[in-house]
Enzyme design. Structure first.
Site, short mmCIF file in Angstrom:
data_model
loop_
_atom_site.label_atom_id
_atom_site.label_comp_id
_atom_site.label_asym_id
_atom_site.label_seq_id
_atom_site.Cartn_x
_atom_site.Cartn_y
_atom_site.Cartn_z
N SER A 199 1.19 -1.06 -0.03
CA SER A 199 -0.06 0.07 -0.01
C SER A 199 0.89 1.23 -0.01
O SER A 199 2.16 1.07 0.70
CB SER A 199 -0.85 -0.09 1.15
OG SER A 199 -1.56 1.42 1.38
N TYR A 212 -1.96 -1.03 10.84
CA TYR A 212 -1.99 -1.37 9.52
C TYR A 212 -0.79 -1.00 8.49
O TYR A 212 -0.36 -1.67 7.84
CB TYR A 212 -3.18 -0.70 8.88
CG TYR A 212 -3.35 -1.20 7.11
CD1 TYR A 212 -4.03 -2.03 6.68
CD2 TYR A 212 -3.08 -0.12 6.37
CE1 TYR A 212 -4.04 -2.36 5.25
CE2 TYR A 212 -3.12 -0.16 4.96
CZ TYR A 212 -4.02 -1.30 4.52
OH TYR A 212 -3.99 -1.72 3.25
P1 NAD Z 1 -11.85 -5.84 0.40
O1 NAD Z 1 -12.27 -5.87 1.76
O2 NAD Z 1 -12.59 -6.01 -0.75
O3 NAD Z 1 -10.98 -6.94 0.30
C1 NAD Z 1 -10.06 -7.47 1.60
C2 NAD Z 1 -10.29 -9.19 1.71
O4 NAD Z 1 -9.59 -9.60 2.53
C3 NAD Z 1 -11.74 -9.41 1.85
O5 NAD Z 1 -12.84 -9.47 0.88
C4 NAD Z 1 -11.62 -10.60 2.85
O6 NAD Z 1 -11.73 -11.84 1.90
C5 NAD Z 1 -10.14 -10.67 2.92
N1 NAD Z 1 -9.66 -11.09 4.44
C6 NAD Z 1 -9.85 -10.24 5.54
N2 NAD Z 1 -9.37 -10.66 6.63
C7 NAD Z 1 -9.10 -11.94 6.12
C8 NAD Z 1 -9.11 -13.23 7.12
N3 NAD Z 1 -8.70 -13.29 8.52
N4 NAD Z 1 -9.16 -14.45 6.25
C9 NAD Z 1 -9.46 -14.51 4.93
N5 NAD Z 1 -9.40 -13.42 4.24
C10 NAD Z 1 -9.49 -12.15 4.89
O7 NAD Z 1 -10.71 -4.73 0.36
P2 NAD Z 1 -9.53 -4.43 -0.84
O8 NAD Z 1 -9.22 -2.70 -0.74
O9 NAD Z 1 -9.56 -4.78 -2.08
O10 NAD Z 1 -8.21 -4.91 -0.04
C11 NAD Z 1 -7.47 -5.81 -0.86
C12 NAD Z 1 -5.98 -5.49 -0.56
O11 NAD Z 1 -5.63 -4.36 -0.89
C13 NAD Z 1 -5.70 -5.49 1.07
O12 NAD Z 1 -4.54 -5.96 1.31
C14 NAD Z 1 -5.39 -3.97 1.16
O13 NAD Z 1 -4.77 -3.81 2.28
C15 NAD Z 1 -5.13 -3.48 -0.13
N6 NAD Z 1 -5.22 -1.98 0.10
C16 NAD Z 1 -6.41 -1.53 -0.40
C17 NAD Z 1 -6.30 -0.26 -0.47
C18 NAD Z 1 -7.63 0.55 -0.62
O14 NAD Z 1 -7.87 1.72 -0.61
N7 NAD Z 1 -8.93 -0.15 -0.77
C19 NAD Z 1 -5.47 0.63 -0.59
C20 NAD Z 1 -4.01 -0.06 -0.36
C21 NAD Z 1 -3.83 -1.20 -0.19
#
Ligand code: NAD
Ligand code: MG
Length: 307
Positions: A199, A212
């Site tokens: 991230s 985080y």
């Molecule tokens: P999202 O909520 O759609 O996806 C996150 C997923 O993580 C969930 O759908 C869930 O299936 C999974 N998860 C969480 N805890 C879990 C557990 N204990 N066991 C199994 N699965 C678990 O959100 P997203 O934003 O698509 O997140 C995906 C990745 O992108 C993450 O690693 C997040 O840190 C990263 N990210 C997101 C952003 C943003 O702005 N959305 C920015 C930077 C990084």
């Protein structure tokens, strides 16, 4: 909840030349909250995961991929894109996300590819190990490990950050990646790839993400170290570092609720990214097209440069 004509994703596809500033919805977004882990169906406006927009070009024909967090957000977009590019996909997600995951299954199967669901909690080491072995059995091998699952829960004051949360965030974001990589590598042939999800928080941490943000710095360092270690086997390891993306993670506790309406407005592009805009880099890093790239971190940030 306010509804607007931006409820529907308006872009025709990702391949038509257009102004990226107006390609997707811009803040203000309606006030909204969800209960973690959330669902794509409660996002207003709806997000684009490539359901109708991503077009495959055969870049992953016959590959076998395991994608965590594949039900929603960035993982859903990666899973859809992998299948459109010709890969069979094992999807991991939490049991309560089954409805979102089943939609991804239908989209993958519509491409004539295999979609195998293995829901479960990645905080559990034994589950992580069984996930890999079941994925290998179901797919007949493993060529791509794409770690997307993550936990993000904003806390405004260090005094409010519990040991339980700190531990759960590190288990989900860092330990699970370690366990999955360790379990997967013995099954991976040369040419295989690992893609982790860091991230911009690794470099520009928010004051509300004291647990985080350091997990994301750990993912960057782990990616670079593992890449050096396993390149002798012909296996590449890279990371994607998204900026603000419109996914359930954010309105389900990832941000303080008052930050949701303006989410993404702080970027030079002035808007949040849509998961579909992250998918092409996950495809590139999985495919042989990126053969000379390993140990790298790719920002997809709407213009905030990584260091
Ligand atoms: P999202 O909520 O759609 O996806 C996150 C997923 O993580 C969930 O759908 C869930 O299936 C999974 N998860 C969480 N805890 C879990 C557990 N204990 N066991 C199994 N699965 C678990 O959100 P997203 O934003 O698509 O997140 C995906 C990745 O992108 C993450 O690693 C997040 O840190 C990263 N990210 C997101 C952003 C943003 O702005 N959305 C920015 C930077 C990084
Ligand atoms: Mg989800």
């Amino acid at each position: 909840m306010e509804c607007s004509r931006r409820d529907q994703v308006t872009t025709e596809n990702q391949y038509t030349m257009q102004n990226p500033l107006t390609q997707y919805p811009q803040p203000e977004f309606p006030n909204q909250t969800q209960t973690a882990p959330g669902s794509v169906h409660q996002l207003q406006p709806a997000a684009d995961h490539g359901e109708t927009s991503y077009k495959g070009f055969g870049r992953l024909a016959g590959r076998k991929a395991l994608v965590t967090g594949a039900d929603s957000g960035i993982g859903r977009a990666a899973a859809i894109a992998y299948a459109r590019e010709g890969a069979d996909v094992v999807l991991n997600y939490l049991a309560e996300e089954e409805a979102d995951a089943q939609e991804v299954v239908r989209l993958i199967e519509a491409e004539g590819r295999k979609a195998i669901c293995i829901p479960g909690d990645l905080k559990d080491e034994s589950f992580c190990r069984s996930l890999v072995s079941k994925a290998v059995d179901a797919l007949g091998g493993l060529d791509i490990l794409t770690n997307v699952a993550g936990k993000q829960t904003a806390q405004k004051d260090i005094a409010e950050l519990t040991t339980e949360q700190f531990d759960a965030t590190f288990k989900t974001n860092v330990y699970a990646m370690f366990w999955l990589c360790q379990a997967a590598l013995p099954h991976m042939p040369s040419g295989a790839t690992i893609i982790n999800t860091a991230s911009i928080q690794a470099y520009q941490p928010s004051e509300t993400l004291l647990d985080y943000a350091p997990t994301k710095s750990a993912i960057v360092a782990f990616t670079k170290a593992l890449a050096k270690q396993v390149i002798s086997k012909g296996i590449r390891v890279n990371a994607v570092a998204p900026g603000p993306f419109w996914t359930p993670l954010q309105p389900s506790g990832g941000q303080p609720p008052e930050k949701i309406p303006s989410f993404g407005s702080e970027t030079p592009m002035g808007r949040a990214g849509q998961p579909a805009e992250c998918a092409p880099i996950y495809v590139l890093l999985a495919s042989q097209e990126s053969s000379y790239i390993t140990g790298e971190v790719f920002g997809v940030t709407g213009g905030n440069p990584l260091p």
